[in-house]
Design an enzyme around this catalytic site. Structure first.
Site, PDB file in Angstrom:
ATOM      1  N   GLU A   1       0.824  -1.208   0.000  1.00 26.31           N
ATOM      2  CA  GLU A   1       0.000   0.000   0.000  1.00 26.31           C
ATOM      3  C   GLU A   1       0.861   1.263   0.000  1.00 26.31           C
ATOM      4  OE1 GLU A   1      -3.090   0.654  -0.533  1.00 26.31           O
ATOM      5  OE2 GLU A   1      -3.550  -1.469  -0.816  1.00 26.31           O
TER       6      GLU A   1
ATOM      7  N   TYR B   1      -6.590   6.897   4.058  1.00 25.89           N
ATOM      8  CA  TYR B   1      -6.774   5.916   2.990  1.00 25.89           C
ATOM      9  C   TYR B   1      -5.999   4.634   3.281  1.00 25.89           C
ATOM     10  CZ  TYR B   1      -5.985   3.250  -1.135  1.00 25.89           C
ATOM     11  OH  TYR B   1      -5.890   2.183  -1.988  1.00 25.89           O
TER      12      TYR B   1
ATOM     13  N   ASP C   1      -9.916   5.052  -3.478  1.00 30.87           N
ATOM     14  CA  ASP C   1      -8.738   5.598  -4.154  1.00 30.87           C
ATOM     15  C   ASP C   1      -9.188   6.223  -5.482  1.00 30.87           C
ATOM     16  OD1 ASP C   1      -9.284   3.508  -5.852  1.00 30.87           O
ATOM     17  OD2 ASP C   1      -7.253   2.663  -5.823  1.00 30.87           O
TER      18      ASP C   1
ATOM     19  N   CYS D   1     -25.142   1.295 -14.427  1.00 30.78           N
ATOM     20  CA  CYS D   1     -24.325   2.482 -14.678  1.00 30.78           C
ATOM     21  C   CYS D   1     -25.140   3.608 -15.310  1.00 30.78           C
ATOM     22  CB  CYS D   1     -23.138   2.115 -15.575  1.00 30.78           C
ATOM     23  SG  CYS D   1     -22.008   3.491 -15.805  1.00 30.78           S
TER      24      CYS D   1
HETATM   25 FE1  SF4 Z   1     -17.382   2.236 -16.110  1.00 30.43          FE
HETATM   26 FE2  SF4 Z   1     -18.630   1.700 -18.387  1.00 30.43          FE
HETATM   27 FE3  SF4 Z   1     -18.812   0.019 -16.326  1.00 30.43          FE
HETATM   28 FE4  SF4 Z   1     -20.027   2.374 -16.260  1.00 30.43          FE
HETATM   29  S1  SF4 Z   1     -20.438   0.691 -17.655  1.00 30.43           S
HETATM   30  S2  SF4 Z   1     -18.820   1.457 -14.615  1.00 30.43           S
HETATM   31  S3  SF4 Z   1     -18.562   3.659 -17.335  1.00 30.43           S
HETATM   32  S4  SF4 Z   1     -16.941   0.540 -17.502  1.00 30.43           S
END
Ligand code: SF4
Length: 369
Positions: A44, A127, A145, A215
């Site tokens: 680390e 951290y 991080d 996402c």
């Molecule tokens: Fe990252 Fe794409 Fe996964 Fe979203 S979908 S977390 S932008 S790699």
């Protein structure tokens, strides 16, 4: 995936999916073989500001020479710096040595197990303390991080910079909410590994991402705009002139004073070129001011540019000779000076730009270095 008020309805689901992905896709890294607290701590510290690929050979060499806390504590700062040379950010090595001595004094040579004890060690901030607690002892704490910040900023489609107070708060909240109880070691590394291998800064591989269905940036087409970053400050440019100063077949090197930049490391004498000075004029002045000697400045032997975190240095290097030979050299601006056989330069720790100069010296025919 369902959302409510901008939050995931089942936040641990994303954590569990990350853990499963990590089990199969993780890189085989030496400090992951047994997660010994000592190995985790050393890795680390090395990984602070340094890429995994650069750390691996240093880590392996380090563990061979220093297999445990006691062996670091029984060594000395000079040797520790030598094993660190090339990794940069040398304060880390000095702190590692101090921390090892503290562990021997207070914790029987073991890495301590509480946040408070860890934070009392030189070089261990919030951290690193979280990383040690989670990776070495599998405690349920999130680790944030740069990789985690980027991944979370994209998963949440964060519209504020990740270093802002709001950005930090949101990232920490999400990393905490998603944590899978009892699996912090795997979960935290999964988030970091995703950032390192899939959700990379400039080329995220969204189609093969294990959490693409969660996402928001992917869904909204904003991946390229996340995370939002403030503009970088320009690096300060520093021009220096340095001497590879010869006398009677040996080269003069000096050790930097404690407390400043590159403290305790060795360097060639020289210094900053002032406005209106040529490199040669600067060198003659610096050698007189620093060493109290007259020299003959011969040919230019190199021009090395090297970028550090906050500045970029251009080093104009000249071969120089003491004229007359045998003058008394006084190390006025350094902790100590030494005449060394050029073949022994490898035994001293130098900052990166000086080390590059040594390498180019070694490639020069008949240099003796
Ligand atoms: Fe990252 Fe794409 Fe996964 Fe979203 S979908 S977390 S932008 S790699």
């Amino acid at each position: 995936m369902t959302e409510r008020n901008g939050e995931l309805e089942n936040p641990q689901l994303i954590g569990r999916e990350l853990v499963e992905w990590f089990r199969v896709n993780q890189r085989d890294l030496p400090w992951r073989r047994d997660y010994s607290p000592y190995g985790v701590w050393v890795s680390e510290i090395m990984l602070q500001q340094t890429q995994v690929a650069a750390v691996i050979p240093y880590y392996l060499r380090w563990m061979e020479r220093f297999p445990d806390v006691a062996s670091v504590a029984a060594s000395n700062e000079e040797e520790v710096l030598l094993y660190w040379e090339g990794l940069g950010y040398y304060t880390r090595a000095r702190n590692l040595y101090k921390a090892a001595r503290l562990m021997v004094e207070r914790f029987q040579g073991e890495v301590p197990t509480t946040r408070q004890q860890l934070l009392a060690l030189p070089g261990v901030g919030p951290y690193t303390a979280s990383a040690i607690l989670s990776l070495a002892f599998n405690r349920d704490v999130p680790v944030v991080d740069g990789n985690v910040e980027r991944v979370v900023a994209r998963l949440l489609d964060l519209g504020c910079p990740i270093k802002s107070a709001e950005g930090r708060r949101e990232v920490l909240r999400a990393a905490t909410d998603w944590l899978v109880e009892g699996k912090a070691r795997l979960y935290n590394q999964a988030l970091m590994e995703l950032g390192a291998l899939v959700c990379t800064p400039s080329d995220p591989q969204c189609p093969s991402c294990p959490v693409v269905s969660h996402c928001r940036a992917f869904r909204l087409g904003t991946v390229e705009d996340r995370p939002v970053r403030p503009p970088r400050p320009r690096l300060e440019e520093i021009q220096t002139a340095v001497a590879v100063l010869w006398d009677r077949g040996r080269i003069y090197i000096q050790k930097r004073r404690a407390g400043g930049l590159f403290a305790g490391m060795w360097e060639f004498p020289g210094g900053k070129i002032e406005d209106g000075e040529s490199p040669r004029q600067a060198l003659a002045r610096e050698l007189w001011e620093e060493l109290g000697v007259h020299v003959q400045i011969e040919e230019k032997i190199g021009r090395i540019r090297h970028a550090y975190t906050r500045f970029r240095v251009t080093l104009h290097a000249y071969s120089c000779r003491l004229r007359p030979s045998g003058q008394q050299v006084t190390a006025r601006a350094a902790e100590q000076g030494r005449w060394v056989d050029p073949r022994d330069l490898g035994r001293y720790a130098f900052p990166a730009a000086n080390r590059r100069l040594i390498r180019s010296l070694q490639e020069m025919p008949g240099s003796g270095a």
